[in-house]
Design a protein around this motif. Structure first.
Motif, PDB file in Angstrom:
ATOM      1  N   ALA A  64     -23.941 -17.932  43.073  1.00 44.11           N
ATOM      2  CA  ALA A  64     -22.577 -17.483  43.523  1.00 44.11           C
ATOM      3  C   ALA A  64     -22.677 -16.394  44.661  1.00 44.11           C
ATOM      4  O   ALA A  64     -23.775 -15.934  44.791  1.00 44.11           O
TER       5      ALA A  64
ATOM      6  N   GLU B  61     -18.267  -6.134  31.684  1.00 41.20           N
ATOM      7  CA  GLU B  61     -19.262  -5.254  32.586  1.00 41.20           C
ATOM      8  C   GLU B  61     -18.563  -4.554  33.626  1.00 41.20           C
ATOM      9  O   GLU B  61     -18.951  -3.420  33.988  1.00 41.20           O
ATOM     10  N   ARG B  62     -17.339  -4.853  33.992  1.00 43.97           N
ATOM     11  CA  ARG B  62     -16.717  -4.526  35.082  1.00 43.97           C
ATOM     12  C   ARG B  62     -15.590  -3.116  34.851  1.00 43.97           C
ATOM     13  O   ARG B  62     -15.650  -2.379  35.374  1.00 43.97           O
TER      14      ARG B  62
ATOM     15  N   PHE C 192     -22.051 -17.077  38.099  1.00 42.43           N
ATOM     16  CA  PHE C 192     -23.300 -16.729  37.978  1.00 42.43           C
ATOM     17  C   PHE C 192     -23.788 -16.802  36.355  1.00 42.43           C
ATOM     18  O   PHE C 192     -24.672 -17.470  35.931  1.00 42.43           O
ATOM     19  N   TYR C 193     -23.056 -16.294  35.457  1.00 42.86           N
ATOM     20  CA  TYR C 193     -23.139 -16.472  34.049  1.00 42.86           C
ATOM     21  C   TYR C 193     -23.250 -17.764  33.491  1.00 42.86           C
ATOM     22  O   TYR C 193     -23.714 -17.995  32.528  1.00 42.86           O
TER      23      TYR C 193
ATOM     24  N   PRO D 134     -27.298 -12.972  43.739  1.00 46.94           N
ATOM     25  CA  PRO D 134     -28.286 -12.694  42.618  1.00 46.94           C
ATOM     26  C   PRO D 134     -29.437 -12.229  43.403  1.00 46.94           C
ATOM     27  O   PRO D 134     -29.737 -12.241  44.346  1.00 46.94           O
TER      28      PRO D 134
ATOM     29  N   SER E 129     -20.656  -3.203  38.152  1.00 47.32           N
ATOM     30  CA  SER E 129     -21.578  -3.354  37.136  1.00 47.32           C
ATOM     31  C   SER E 129     -23.011  -3.815  37.354  1.00 47.32           C
ATOM     32  O   SER E 129     -23.302  -4.400  38.472  1.00 47.32           O
ATOM     33  N   GLN E 130     -23.746  -3.851  36.224  1.00 46.38           N
ATOM     34  CA  GLN E 130     -25.138  -4.486  36.520  1.00 46.38           C
ATOM     35  C   GLN E 130     -25.108  -5.389  35.382  1.00 46.38           C
ATOM     36  O   GLN E 130     -24.895  -5.361  34.314  1.00 46.38           O
ATOM     37  N   ILE E 131     -25.429  -6.538  35.788  1.00 48.14           N
ATOM     38  CA  ILE E 131     -25.339  -7.729  35.121  1.00 48.14           C
ATOM     39  C   ILE E 131     -26.626  -8.554  34.926  1.00 48.14           C
ATOM     40  O   ILE E 131     -27.244  -8.814  35.931  1.00 48.14           O
ATOM     41  N   SER E 132     -27.243  -8.666  33.811  1.00 50.44           N
ATOM     42  CA  SER E 132     -28.553  -9.557  33.788  1.00 50.44           C
ATOM     43  C   SER E 132     -27.990 -10.993  33.368  1.00 50.44           C
ATOM     44  O   SER E 132     -26.990 -11.483  32.761  1.00 50.44           O
ATOM     45  N   HIS E 133     -29.074 -11.737  33.846  1.00 52.65           N
ATOM     46  CA  HIS E 133     -28.911 -13.161  33.730  1.00 52.65           C
ATOM     47  C   HIS E 133     -29.912 -13.627  32.953  1.00 52.65           C
ATOM     48  O   HIS E 133     -31.139 -13.371  32.969  1.00 52.65           O
TER      49      HIS E 133
ATOM     50  N   SER F  57     -32.839 -12.338  37.045  1.00 53.10           N
ATOM     51  CA  SER F  57     -32.133 -12.045  38.076  1.00 53.10           C
ATOM     52  C   SER F  57     -30.742 -11.495  37.889  1.00 53.10           C
ATOM     53  O   SER F  57     -30.172 -11.868  36.609  1.00 53.10           O
ATOM     54  N   GLN F  58     -30.231 -10.554  38.571  1.00 58.05           N
ATOM     55  CA  GLN F  58     -29.043 -10.112  38.348  1.00 58.05           C
ATOM     56  C   GLN F  58     -27.960 -10.458  39.424  1.00 58.05           C
ATOM     57  O   GLN F  58     -28.372 -10.624  40.412  1.00 58.05           O
ATOM     58  N   PHE F  59     -26.753 -10.345  39.157  1.00 62.79           N
ATOM     59  CA  PHE F  59     -25.672 -10.470  40.155  1.00 62.79           C
ATOM     60  C   PHE F  59     -24.978  -9.084  40.560  1.00 62.79           C
ATOM     61  O   PHE F  59     -24.246  -8.288  39.640  1.00 62.79           O
TER      62      PHE F  59
ATOM     63  N   LYS G 157     -17.042 -11.742  29.680  1.00 53.14           N
ATOM     64  CA  LYS G 157     -18.153 -11.045  29.941  1.00 53.14           C
ATOM     65  C   LYS G 157     -18.252 -10.170  31.126  1.00 53.14           C
ATOM     66  O   LYS G 157     -18.665  -9.052  31.138  1.00 53.14           O
TER      67      LYS G 157
END
Lengths: 414, 180
Positions: free
Chosen positions: B32, B157-158, B26-27, A202, A6-10, A30-32, B153
């Motif tokens: 992390a 996403e996953r 991270f969220y 990140p 996945s592409q995850i925004s923060h 930044s994204q994880f 969340k």
């Protein structure tokens, strides 16, 4: 292999409790992401016209993600699945010669199979960009991380960059294209296999507009690429009367490219706010012991020397340890290295590869750069071959050994 | 820095579990890192994955030798892999099993040993023994380090859409059913 990475925004605010040299606050954007995904996202923004790769081991998620972007209509390019790495390299060579932006990625045996083409790409002065996910070379068979692969082509005429973390991997790809297309030389971005390519952390992926501003469309002048209306030959026959001068010109241009690289690092900072340099020194000023290394191992080394230096009072710089990170291995930054190594008495060079029958490749080159110019003892240490984990304890051990009298090359695997 | 080591077998989603934990952290606004260590890349082979959580940038990239948390996805590993290697006094261990663990892992104090029937939970919620989201839920309950909303969340996403709700259910069921 996961298809749903996945592409995850923060968005959230981060703790400001820690005020060390380490960043204690993530950028808002930044994204994880997995390292390979972060690189694929960056290549998507760079928009190569042709991507070619061989999809089987040794390969990474980078080209898998790019193939998916293409299939999902997020990336408009020619994506050519090759029958071997030799073919993949040949395809990007040919495409680049027609004056378009190209990309490929490989690793380990794959890079070795490309070797002949790798030399041709540099000799033909083509601005190809390649990601090497650094992995060990057979035999014995081993899929894990070290830098032996890239060391086999270090003399080919490519610019060679090494990333410490996935943010650097992203940034160095943007810089690679910017520099390659200015000087007509290929650039290889080296990213430690697994240690970076398979690690989630990140990462800030730049905005599209920023990328377009920093790296405009590639429009080489007419007459510099293959065009039926304007015929040209690449890599033509050169007799003894010409060959040597052409090779010398390649060398001169590589050395001269240092200035352009530095200049682009400056421009990068202006656009994206992040600093990079040919080499980076970390630690107390004028440390008497300096460790030299490239790539992701520098992160663990930083943590190790923080613990070592913490034991000594501020005044006792005799005992303190610093790190010199080599980001740009070709062209080799002699003067920059010397500047940081001059005050040192003990220099340990940590190589994740070996020139069998000699010593660590980086170690030899550091010795050459320092010859007659410093009095430091310079010792070669071989670490992390074939995925052997490099720990803080090993770094501590290396510090102790280099401060002793013995000058022999050492393997440190425990 | 909190270090988490997950043991399992190839095909059990060990790596994904580490990634979900790190993503959720991270969220939550923390730093992390998640990384796998493949022994041999094949189904059934023992695999380790690592997650780190901190309040500052994580630069350390070595394997995890002294974990604060150990998660064992497959109790059959207990006989063949030293899952407790490097366990500290305060290390907490979470094992997927229905059996009494105090005999299998006598070295670990009772208050630090947790178990849950993750396989049954997964079969009930997902219809298949896909246990990693259950173990992430158990980790959230035992550690208190990651928020349920952040895991949800991360799962959204996953996973493919049709599996999201089922995995969230497995995670929540496990969150409630982990015990000493």
């Amino acid at each position: 292999m996961q298809s749903q990475r996945s592409q995850i925004s923060h968005q959230s605010q981060r703790s400001q409790k820690f005020q060390t040299s380490q960043s204690s606050q993530q950028s808002q954007s930044s994204q994880f992401l997995e390292g390979s995904r972060a690189i694929a996202e960056t290549i998507k923004l760079i928009k190569p016209a042709v991507i070619s790769a061989y999809p089987i081991t040794p390969q990474t998620h980078i080209v898998e993600d790019l193939a998916k972007f293409k299939a999902d209509g997020e990336l408009s390019c020619e994506y050519i699945q090759a029958e071997s790495e030799f073919a993949a390299a040949s395809i990007v060579l040919g495409a680049s010669a027609t004056g378009v932006r190209v990309y490929t990625a490989t690793s380990s045996q794959g890079l070795l199979l490309m070797a002949e083409v790798i030399f041709n790409i540099a000799g033909m002065r083509l601005p190809v960009v390649l990601t090497c996910a650094n992995r060990a070379v057979s035999a014995p068979i081993n899929i894990w991380n070290d830098s032996q692969d890239v060391m086999t082509i270090r003399d080919a005429g490519w610019l060679l960059f090494f990333a410490e973390n996935n943010q650097e991997a992203v940034d160095l790809h943007l810089l690679a294209y910017k520099i390659a297309e200015q000087i007509n030389l290929p650039v290889m971005v080296n990213v430690d296999g697994f240690v970076l390519t398979h690690t989630w952390e990140p990462v800030e992926i730049p905005e599209k507009d920023q990328v377009n501003k920093f790296l405009p469309k590639y429009n080489p002048p007419s007459g510099t690429y293959l065009d039926p209306a304007n015929p040209k030959t690449f890599g033509a026959f050169a007799t003894p009367a010409y060959y040597m001068e052409i090779r010398q010109e390649l060398q001169d241009d590589l050395i001269a490219s240092k200035k352009i690289i530095k200049n682009e690092f400056q421009n990068f900072k202006k656009t994206f706010g992040r600093s990079h340099d040919l080499v980076e020194y970390y630690g107390p000023k004028n440390a008497k012991t300096v460790l030299v290394a490239m790539g992701s191992v520098v992160g663990t080394m930083k943590e190790a020397i923080e613990e070592i230096n913490f034991q000594f009072p501020i005044s006792n710089f005799q005992k303190k340890v610093g790190i010199l990170k080599i980001t740009c291995f070709r062209p080799f930054p002699n003067e920059e290295i010397l500047k940081f190594l001059k005050p040192a008495r003990y220099v340990a060079v940590l190589d994740k590869s070996i020139s069998l029958g000699a010593e660590g490749v980086l170690a030899s080159e550091i010795k050459a750069a320092c010859f007659g110019k410093t009095k430091a003892k310079i010792q070669s240490f071989i670490i992390g071959l074939g995925g052997r984990d490099v720990t803080k304890e090993m770094v501590g051990k290396i510090v102790k050994i280099v401060q002793g009298k013995d000058e022999k090359m050492r393997f440190v695997g425990k | 820095m909190i270090e988490i080591r997950i043991h399992g077998r190839g095909g059990q989603g060990v790596v994904t579990a580490a990634e979900l934990i790190a993503t959720a952290a991270f969220y939550d606004g923390k730093f992390a890192q998640a990384s796998p260590f493949f022994g041999v890349e094949r189904r059934g082979a023992p695999i380790e994955a690592y997650a780190r959580i901190d309040d500052k940038e994580i630069r350390l990239r070595q394997h995890i030798y002294k974990p604060d948390f150990i998660i064992v996805q497959d109790a059959t590993l207990l006989g063949s892999v030293d899952v407790l290697a490097g366990a500290k006094k305060e290390t907490k261990v979470i094992v997927n099993t229905e059996k009494d663990l105090s005999k299998l892992l006598p070295k670990i104090k009772k208050g630090q040993l947790y178990s849950l029937p993750a396989t049954q939970i997964a079969i009930k919620a997902i219809g298949k023994p896909l246990i990693n989201t259950a173990l992430v839920g158990a980790f959230a309950a035992v550690s208190g380090l990651i928020k349920i909303s952040s895991i949800e969340k991360a799962i959204k996403e996953r996973f493919p859409t049709k599996l999201v709700q089922k995995n969230i259910e497995a995670m929540n069921l496990a969150y409630k059913s982990v015990y000493h």
